[in-house]
Design a protein around this motif. Structure first.
Motif, PDB file in Angstrom:
ATOM      1  N   SER A  94      30.546  -0.635  62.574  1.00 25.20           N
ATOM      2  CA  SER A  94      31.019  -1.185  63.871  1.00 25.20           C
ATOM      3  C   SER A  94      32.319  -0.283  64.322  1.00 25.20           C
ATOM      4  N   TYR A  95      32.559   0.627  63.502  1.00 25.82           N
ATOM      5  CA  TYR A  95      33.642   1.804  64.182  1.00 25.82           C
ATOM      6  C   TYR A  95      32.981   3.062  64.711  1.00 25.82           C
ATOM      7  N   ALA A  96      31.600   3.097  64.333  1.00 18.47           N
ATOM      8  CA  ALA A  96      30.806   4.251  64.806  1.00 18.47           C
ATOM      9  C   ALA A  96      30.790   4.388  66.382  1.00 18.47           C
ATOM     10  N   ALA A  97      31.682   5.160  66.747  1.00 15.29           N
ATOM     11  CA  ALA A  97      31.987   5.441  68.170  1.00 15.29           C
ATOM     12  C   ALA A  97      31.444   6.749  68.895  1.00 15.29           C
ATOM     13  N   GLU A  98      30.958   7.489  68.098  1.00 16.17           N
ATOM     14  CA  GLU A  98      30.298   9.062  68.375  1.00 16.17           C
ATOM     15  C   GLU A  98      28.824   9.131  68.309  1.00 16.17           C
ATOM     16  N   PRO A  99      28.247   8.745  69.352  1.00 13.53           N
ATOM     17  CA  PRO A  99      26.574   8.404  69.105  1.00 13.53           C
ATOM     18  C   PRO A  99      26.250   9.802  68.808  1.00 13.53           C
ATOM     19  N   ASN A 100      26.619  10.817  69.079  1.00 14.56           N
ATOM     20  CA  ASN A 100      26.144  12.312  68.829  1.00 14.56           C
ATOM     21  C   ASN A 100      26.562  12.878  67.445  1.00 14.56           C
ATOM     22  N   ALA A 101      27.484  12.146  66.675  1.00 22.28           N
ATOM     23  CA  ALA A 101      27.926  12.791  65.350  1.00 22.28           C
ATOM     24  C   ALA A 101      27.041  12.310  64.165  1.00 22.28           C
ATOM     25  N   HIS A 102      26.907  13.036  63.305  1.00 23.14           N
ATOM     26  CA  HIS A 102      26.418  12.784  62.002  1.00 23.14           C
ATOM     27  C   HIS A 102      27.586  12.119  61.239  1.00 23.14           C
ATOM     28  N   TYR A 103      27.215  11.086  60.736  1.00 20.93           N
ATOM     29  CA  TYR A 103      28.209  10.237  59.826  1.00 20.93           C
ATOM     30  C   TYR A 103      27.895  10.357  58.236  1.00 20.93           C
ATOM     31  N   VAL A 104      28.641  11.335  57.773  1.00 18.91           N
ATOM     32  CA  VAL A 104      28.556  11.637  56.457  1.00 18.91           C
ATOM     33  C   VAL A 104      29.293  10.638  55.345  1.00 18.91           C
ATOM     34  N   LEU A 105      28.589  10.267  54.568  1.00 19.91           N
ATOM     35  CA  LEU A 105      29.341   9.468  53.381  1.00 19.91           C
ATOM     36  C   LEU A 105      29.137  10.218  52.143  1.00 19.91           C
ATOM     37  N   VAL A 106      30.531  10.046  51.258  1.00 15.12           N
ATOM     38  CA  VAL A 106      30.194  10.715  50.002  1.00 15.12           C
ATOM     39  C   VAL A 106      30.550   9.518  49.047  1.00 15.12           C
ATOM     40  N   SER A 107      29.871   9.415  48.061  1.00 17.62           N
ATOM     41  CA  SER A 107      30.345   8.457  46.818  1.00 17.62           C
ATOM     42  C   SER A 107      30.858   9.156  45.795  1.00 17.62           C
ATOM     43  N   THR A 108      32.206   8.667  45.327  1.00 18.79           N
ATOM     44  CA  THR A 108      32.728   9.446  44.265  1.00 18.79           C
ATOM     45  C   THR A 108      32.886   8.357  43.180  1.00 18.79           C
ATOM     46  N   ARG A 109      31.858   7.366  43.005  1.00 18.78           N
ATOM     47  CA  ARG A 109      32.111   6.138  42.256  1.00 18.78           C
ATOM     48  C   ARG A 109      31.817   6.899  40.528  1.00 18.78           C
ATOM     49  N   ASP A 110      30.944   8.098  40.647  1.00 16.73           N
ATOM     50  CA  ASP A 110      30.584   8.781  39.354  1.00 16.73           C
ATOM     51  C   ASP A 110      31.227   9.997  39.057  1.00 16.73           C
ATOM     52  N   ASP A 111      31.911  10.049  38.005  1.00 17.59           N
ATOM     53  CA  ASP A 111      32.835  11.354  37.646  1.00 17.59           C
ATOM     54  C   ASP A 111      32.053  12.641  37.790  1.00 17.59           C
ATOM     55  N   ASP A 112      30.604  12.375  37.159  1.00 11.51           N
ATOM     56  CA  ASP A 112      29.832  13.668  36.928  1.00 11.51           C
ATOM     57  C   ASP A 112      29.106  13.910  38.199  1.00 11.51           C
ATOM     58  N   GLU A 113      28.841  12.959  39.019  1.00  8.99           N
ATOM     59  CA  GLU A 113      27.759  13.261  40.087  1.00  8.99           C
ATOM     60  C   GLU A 113      28.532  12.667  41.517  1.00  8.99           C
ATOM     61  N   THR A 114      28.017  13.460  42.373  1.00  5.64           N
ATOM     62  CA  THR A 114      28.395  13.245  43.934  1.00  5.64           C
ATOM     63  C   THR A 114      27.454  12.784  44.650  1.00  5.64           C
ATOM     64  N   GLU A 115      27.330  11.651  45.300  1.00  2.00           N
ATOM     65  CA  GLU A 115      26.395  11.267  46.255  1.00  2.00           C
ATOM     66  C   GLU A 115      26.706  11.681  47.707  1.00  2.00           C
ATOM     67  N   PHE A 116      26.081  12.550  48.463  1.00  2.00           N
ATOM     68  CA  PHE A 116      26.418  13.156  49.963  1.00  2.00           C
ATOM     69  C   PHE A 116      25.082  12.832  50.837  1.00  2.00           C
ATOM     70  N   ARG A 117      25.497  11.768  51.837  1.00  2.00           N
ATOM     71  CA  ARG A 117      24.545  11.503  52.591  1.00  2.00           C
ATOM     72  C   ARG A 117      24.803  11.705  53.950  1.00  2.00           C
ATOM     73  N   SER A 118      23.765  11.665  55.022  1.00  2.00           N
ATOM     74  CA  SER A 118      24.452  11.408  56.326  1.00  2.00           C
ATOM     75  C   SER A 118      23.557  10.672  57.158  1.00  2.00           C
ATOM     76  N   TYR A 119      23.982  10.085  58.314  1.00  2.00           N
ATOM     77  CA  TYR A 119      23.349   8.886  59.120  1.00  2.00           C
ATOM     78  C   TYR A 119      23.721   9.211  60.343  1.00  2.00           C
ATOM     79  N   SER A 120      22.501   8.746  61.295  1.00  2.00           N
ATOM     80  CA  SER A 120      23.053   8.498  62.691  1.00  2.00           C
ATOM     81  C   SER A 120      23.414   7.050  62.811  1.00  2.00           C
ATOM     82  N   ILE A 121      24.260   6.750  63.626  1.00  2.00           N
ATOM     83  CA  ILE A 121      24.795   5.215  63.975  1.00  2.00           C
ATOM     84  C   ILE A 121      24.909   5.254  65.478  1.00  2.00           C
ATOM     85  N   VAL A 122      23.954   4.741  66.196  1.00  2.00           N
ATOM     86  CA  VAL A 122      24.073   4.335  67.398  1.00  2.00           C
ATOM     87  C   VAL A 122      23.759   2.911  67.705  1.00  2.00           C
ATOM     88  N   ASP A 123      24.763   2.284  68.674  1.00  2.00           N
ATOM     89  CA  ASP A 123      24.569   1.116  69.041  1.00  2.00           C
ATOM     90  C   ASP A 123      24.325   0.049  67.666  1.00  2.00           C
TER      91      ASP A 123
END
Length: 138
Positions: A94-123
């Protein structure tokens, strides 16, 4: 597809780890129209929360004005999830207001591994995209 230098990925992950257990957030600016992230800007999570992030409005205004002055745009908008996978929540969408941006999320839930993913969020539509990490842009 998001193409990003390893040094920038390392900065995002380091920021996410440093702010854990709270969510970290920020942007990577790049030349307008280039789709090339170049300038890392760590921002303050105004919520100081492990489950939610919000840019401080005054800081965001300052950063966006600075990008305008430098003929840049937010190529990457990133934040971390501290206890869940790196996938946008309903609030994130709902807060994604930049249609040309890459929305990167990083999960820090695991001490030994970091999940790094990217999304396009449009409308409200979320599309995961490939992330290509390079040592340097060609």
């Amino acid at each position: 597809m998001l193409t990003i230098e390893r040094a920038l990925v390392d900065q995002i992950v380091a920021h996410a780890r440093a702010d854990h257990p709270d969510e970290a957030c920020g942007v990577i600016a790049g030349p307008a129209g280039s789709d090339r992230p170049t300038r890392f800007v760590a921002m303050i999570n105004a919520e100081r929360s492990p489950t939610f992030y919000r840019f401080d409005s005054l800081e965001q205004l300052k950063v966006w004005r600075e990008m305008d002055d430098r003929d840049e745009e937010p190529v990457v908008i990133y934040h971390s999830h501290t206890a869940t996978e790196a996938y946008p929540s309903r609030t994130d969408i709902s807060y994604a207001a930049e249609p040309n941006a890459h929305y990167v999320l990083v999960s820090t839930r695991d001490d030994d591994e970091t999940e790094f993913r990217s999304y396009s969020i449009v409308d409200g539509e979320v599309t995961e995209e490939e992330v290509k990490i390079v040592e340097a842009y060609a």
